[in-house]
Structures are given as structure tokens and as C-alpha cells.
Design a protein around this motif. Structure first.
Motif, PDB file in Angstrom:
ATOM      1  N   HIS A   1       0.837  -1.204   0.000  1.00  0.00           N
ATOM      2  CA  HIS A   1       0.000   0.000   0.000  1.00  0.00           C
ATOM      3  C   HIS A   1       0.869   1.251   0.000  1.00  0.00           C
ATOM      4  O   HIS A   1       0.583   2.225  -0.710  1.00  0.00           O
ATOM      5  CB  HIS A   1      -0.914  -0.015   1.229  1.00  0.00           C
ATOM      6  CG  HIS A   1      -1.678   1.260   1.411  1.00  0.00           C
ATOM      7  ND1 HIS A   1      -1.268   2.251   2.280  1.00  0.00           N
ATOM      8  CD2 HIS A   1      -2.824   1.711   0.820  1.00  0.00           C
ATOM      9  CE1 HIS A   1      -2.116   3.251   2.228  1.00  0.00           C
ATOM     10  NE2 HIS A   1      -3.078   2.953   1.361  1.00  0.00           N
TER      11      HIS A   1
ATOM     12  N   SER B   1     -12.203  -4.820   2.133  1.00  0.00           N
ATOM     13  CA  SER B   1     -11.964  -5.506   0.855  1.00  0.00           C
ATOM     14  C   SER B   1     -10.627  -5.101   0.239  1.00  0.00           C
ATOM     15  O   SER B   1      -9.923  -5.932  -0.347  1.00  0.00           O
ATOM     16  CB  SER B   1     -13.104  -5.194  -0.120  1.00  0.00           C
ATOM     17  OG  SER B   1     -13.199  -3.790  -0.349  1.00  0.00           O
ATOM     18  N   GLU B   2     -10.262  -3.812   0.382  1.00  0.00           N
ATOM     19  CA  GLU B   2      -8.987  -3.337  -0.159  1.00  0.00           C
ATOM     20  C   GLU B   2      -7.812  -3.910   0.635  1.00  0.00           C
ATOM     21  O   GLU B   2      -6.795  -4.287   0.073  1.00  0.00           O
ATOM     22  CB  GLU B   2      -8.939  -1.813  -0.140  1.00  0.00           C
ATOM     23  CG  GLU B   2      -9.640  -1.158  -1.310  1.00  0.00           C
ATOM     24  CD  GLU B   2      -8.944  -1.487  -2.621  1.00  0.00           C
ATOM     25  OE1 GLU B   2      -7.803  -1.039  -2.839  1.00  0.00           O
ATOM     26  OE2 GLU B   2      -9.548  -2.220  -3.423  1.00  0.00           O
ATOM     27  N   LYS B   3      -7.980  -3.966   1.957  1.00  0.00           N
ATOM     28  CA  LYS B   3      -6.923  -4.552   2.776  1.00  0.00           C
ATOM     29  C   LYS B   3      -6.717  -6.022   2.420  1.00  0.00           C
ATOM     30  O   LYS B   3      -5.580  -6.518   2.367  1.00  0.00           O
ATOM     31  CB  LYS B   3      -7.262  -4.422   4.258  1.00  0.00           C
ATOM     32  CG  LYS B   3      -7.241  -2.988   4.777  1.00  0.00           C
ATOM     33  CD  LYS B   3      -7.566  -2.948   6.256  1.00  0.00           C
ATOM     34  CE  LYS B   3      -7.548  -1.525   6.796  1.00  0.00           C
ATOM     35  NZ  LYS B   3      -7.882  -1.477   8.244  1.00  0.00           N
ATOM     36  N   GLN B   4      -7.810  -6.715   2.168  1.00  0.00           N
ATOM     37  CA  GLN B   4      -7.714  -8.122   1.787  1.00  0.00           C
ATOM     38  C   GLN B   4      -7.026  -8.284   0.436  1.00  0.00           C
ATOM     39  O   GLN B   4      -6.297  -9.252   0.212  1.00  0.00           O
ATOM     40  CB  GLN B   4      -9.114  -8.748   1.747  1.00  0.00           C
ATOM     41  CG  GLN B   4      -9.742  -8.957   3.110  1.00  0.00           C
ATOM     42  CD  GLN B   4      -8.922  -9.904   3.975  1.00  0.00           C
ATOM     43  OE1 GLN B   4      -8.353 -10.885   3.505  1.00  0.00           O
ATOM     44  NE2 GLN B   4      -8.847  -9.583   5.272  1.00  0.00           N
ATOM     45  N   ARG B   5      -7.270  -7.334  -0.469  1.00  0.00           N
ATOM     46  CA  ARG B   5      -6.613  -7.392  -1.777  1.00  0.00           C
ATOM     47  C   ARG B   5      -5.097  -7.275  -1.629  1.00  0.00           C
ATOM     48  O   ARG B   5      -4.340  -8.033  -2.256  1.00  0.00           O
ATOM     49  CB  ARG B   5      -7.147  -6.269  -2.681  1.00  0.00           C
ATOM     50  CG  ARG B   5      -6.529  -6.282  -4.083  1.00  0.00           C
ATOM     51  CD  ARG B   5      -7.131  -5.192  -4.945  1.00  0.00           C
ATOM     52  NE  ARG B   5      -6.785  -3.870  -4.478  1.00  0.00           N
ATOM     53  CZ  ARG B   5      -5.625  -3.259  -4.779  1.00  0.00           C
ATOM     54  NH1 ARG B   5      -4.703  -3.879  -5.503  1.00  0.00           N
ATOM     55  NH2 ARG B   5      -5.391  -2.041  -4.337  1.00  0.00           N
ATOM     56  N   TYR B   6      -4.657  -6.345  -0.791  1.00  0.00           N
ATOM     57  CA  TYR B   6      -3.221  -6.198  -0.549  1.00  0.00           C
ATOM     58  C   TYR B   6      -2.663  -7.442   0.149  1.00  0.00           C
ATOM     59  O   TYR B   6      -1.541  -7.874  -0.123  1.00  0.00           O
ATOM     60  CB  TYR B   6      -2.954  -4.950   0.290  1.00  0.00           C
ATOM     61  CG  TYR B   6      -2.960  -3.666  -0.494  1.00  0.00           C
ATOM     62  CD1 TYR B   6      -1.967  -3.409  -1.437  1.00  0.00           C
ATOM     63  CD2 TYR B   6      -3.934  -2.701  -0.294  1.00  0.00           C
ATOM     64  CE1 TYR B   6      -1.961  -2.214  -2.163  1.00  0.00           C
ATOM     65  CE2 TYR B   6      -3.941  -1.513  -1.017  1.00  0.00           C
ATOM     66  CZ  TYR B   6      -2.955  -1.274  -1.951  1.00  0.00           C
ATOM     67  OH  TYR B   6      -2.947  -0.110  -2.663  1.00  0.00           O
TER      68      TYR B   6
ATOM     69  N   ARG C   1      -3.752 -10.541  -0.150  1.00  0.00           N
ATOM     70  CA  ARG C   1      -3.643 -11.621  -1.134  1.00  0.00           C
ATOM     71  C   ARG C   1      -2.432 -11.425  -2.035  1.00  0.00           C
ATOM     72  O   ARG C   1      -1.720 -12.383  -2.364  1.00  0.00           O
ATOM     73  CB  ARG C   1      -4.920 -11.691  -1.982  1.00  0.00           C
ATOM     74  CG  ARG C   1      -6.134 -12.237  -1.234  1.00  0.00           C
ATOM     75  CD  ARG C   1      -7.254 -12.573  -2.204  1.00  0.00           C
ATOM     76  NE  ARG C   1      -7.715 -11.393  -2.935  1.00  0.00           N
ATOM     77  CZ  ARG C   1      -8.690 -10.587  -2.518  1.00  0.00           C
ATOM     78  NH1 ARG C   1      -9.301 -10.829  -1.362  1.00  0.00           N
ATOM     79  NH2 ARG C   1      -9.054  -9.556  -3.243  1.00  0.00           N
ATOM     80  N   GLU C   2      -2.180 -10.179  -2.413  1.00  0.00           N
ATOM     81  CA  GLU C   2      -1.015  -9.886  -3.253  1.00  0.00           C
ATOM     82  C   GLU C   2       0.282 -10.183  -2.506  1.00  0.00           C
ATOM     83  O   GLU C   2       1.237 -10.728  -3.066  1.00  0.00           O
ATOM     84  CB  GLU C   2      -1.043  -8.423  -3.698  1.00  0.00           C
ATOM     85  CG  GLU C   2       0.057  -8.071  -4.691  1.00  0.00           C
ATOM     86  CD  GLU C   2      -0.030  -6.635  -5.174  1.00  0.00           C
ATOM     87  OE1 GLU C   2       0.919  -6.178  -5.815  1.00  0.00           O
ATOM     88  OE2 GLU C   2      -1.058  -5.967  -4.890  1.00  0.00           O
TER      89      GLU C   2
END
Length: 258
Positions: A139, A174-179, A181-182
Motif C-alpha cells: 500500500h 476488501s482493499e486490505k484483503q486485496r493487498y 492476497r497480493e
């Protein structure tokens, strides 16, 4: 030592005719100076066991520039011809000579410098990071320039980081989860690369490992390990190729030496 330091860093203030030839010279001069002059800093009463040095990660040496290579080639001759000169004077003299080189005389040093940079790039590319970035790191990489541009000029680095962290905490889940997963994907990729680089044991190494204890008993417990390995090495050499194939590690065995 003081003369060496003055000679090296005094060059940084020199007025070069072609500044591109001097580009990247100064960062490498310290390492270069130690290499050329055989300089090694040792404390007279150092009683360290070297544990600190073992823990330190040795960085990849920077490539030498055209100027560095020229000085490396000419320094010994300059010191022999002018033994009374200080190191600073030697560097200044060589810098003056370097500026007066013709394009044909300069060409081999430029070509060598290009080769040094190419090898440095290849070597650096092979170095794997110790760990993959986490979600916050990813992030921060995305937001750093944007947040920095939005803050007043002169904002401290600490305040900049606080602002980025605040934006991360304000993200929807949801954005935190996306980071996350990446980050997990990058960790898996890094782990796979490290596993692929592990050195696989040879058939000979597996043979030694399998028969060492028995051979040590046969020769006697008082025999050093080198004698046991030498004994097994003779046995290995006497084996046929077909017999040696029995010690070939299976592709999916997972056996490796870190």
C-alpha cells in the motif's frame, strides 16, 4: 589514511570537462581505494571473534567507472615514480591525466566500465530479497508519491509515513484483503525461487551420507572424519556407473543441501 580519504573525496570537487565520464565514480572510490592500495583497517588490539562480521550481509560491490579503472591501472606506476607524493596528490595528478585522454585512449576504459555495469546488473538481479513485502508495504508503494504531493513542502518523513498509515487504516476491508492476497502471492513466489536455488545433493554426497556411520565403525571410532570420507571416496571410485545410479536422488525426493 587521512591522505587517502582526502585524495578520494577531494576528487568530488574537481572540475571535470566531461561530467558523464565522472558519473558514479565517487560512490565507488572508497571501495576502489581499499582494493587498489591494499588498505585494510585493523584494530591493533582487536579481540573480536568475528561474530558481528558473520551477521553482516556483504553488499554487492558497485561497478567501477571509467575513471576508477584508469586510476586502478595507473596508481601503482604513479606511486613508484613519485614516492614522496601524498595520496591526494596522486589522485589529482591522475585526474588531470584522465581529463587529457583522447577518445581513442579513453575507449577501452569506457568499454570496460560498460562491461562492469552489465555484470553488476546481472549479479544484482540474482540476489533474492530476504522477505516479501507485506500488505502495508505494498500500500505504501502505491500511495507514497500521491500522499507526498498532497502534503506541504518540507513535511518530515515521519509525518509522511503517518499520513500513509492513516490512509491504510481508513481503507475498506476488501482493499486490505486485496493487498493481503497480493502479499501472500509474492511470499509464495519468493519461497519457490529460494527452493529452486537450493543445491541438490549429488549421488556421491548421498553415498557418503548413507555409509558414513558404518564405515566409521569399521575403521574405528578414533579415525578422523577425513579418513572415513577418503575411505568411502575410494569405494565410490571403484563402483560401476550402474551402481552409482542407485544413489541418484529422485526428482521429487525434496532432498537438498541449503
Amino acid at each position: 589514511m587521512l591522505g587517502l580519504v582526502r585524495g578520494i573525496y577531494g576528487l568530488g570537487n574537481a572540475a571535470w570537462g566531461n561530467r558523464s565520464l565522472f558519473q558514479a565514480s565517487v560512490p565507488a572510490l572508497t571501495t576502489f581505494g581499499a582494493d587498489v592500495l591494499g588498505f585494510a583497517s585493523k584494530a591493533s588490539n582487536d579481540k573480536s571473534d568475528g561474530s558481528v562480521e558473520k551477521k553482516m550481509r556483504k553488499p554487492t560491490p558497485r561497478p567501477l567507472s571509467a575513471f576508477n579503472l584508469f586510476v586502478k591501472a595507473r596508481m601503482s606506476e604513479s606511486r613508484l615514480q613519485n614516492p614522496d607524493k601524498s595520496m591526494g596528490q596522486h589522485f589529482k595528478s591522475l585526474a588531470s591525466t584522465f581529463r587529457s585522454l583522447s577518445q581513442s585512449e579513453l575507449k577501452p576504459y569506457l568499454q570496460k566500465a560498460d562491461e562492469e555495469r552489465r555484470k553488476y546488473g546481472e549479479k544484482k538481479a540474482r540476489i533474492l530479497p530476504s522477505r516479501a513485502p507485506n500488505a502495508r508495504n505494498l500500500h505504501m508503494k502505491d500511495e507514497f508519491k500521491t500522499v507526498k504531493a498532497s502534503l506541504p513542502a518540507g513535511t518530515s518523513k515521519a509525518d509522511l509515513l503517518k499520513a500513509i498509515h492513516s490512509r491504510y487504516h481508513a481503507l475498506p476491508e476488501s482493499e486490505k484483503q486485496r493487498y493481503a492476497r497480493e502479499s501472500q502471492k509474492l511470499r509464495q513466489e519468493l519461497h519457490a525461487k529460494k527452493e529452486a536455488r537450493k543445491r541438490k545433493p549429488t549421488g556421491y554426497a548421498l553415498f557418503i551420507k548413507q555409509h558414513f556411520a558404518r564405515a566409521q565403525q569399521e575403521l574405528g571410532a578414533d579415525q578422523p572424519a577425513t579418513a572415513v570420507v577418503s575411505h568411502l571416496a575410494k569405494k565410490w571410485q571403484a563402483m560401476s556407473q550402474q551402481e552409482k545410479l542407485n544413489y541418484r536422488p529422485a526428482p521429487d525426493s525434496g532432498a537438498s543441501f541449503s
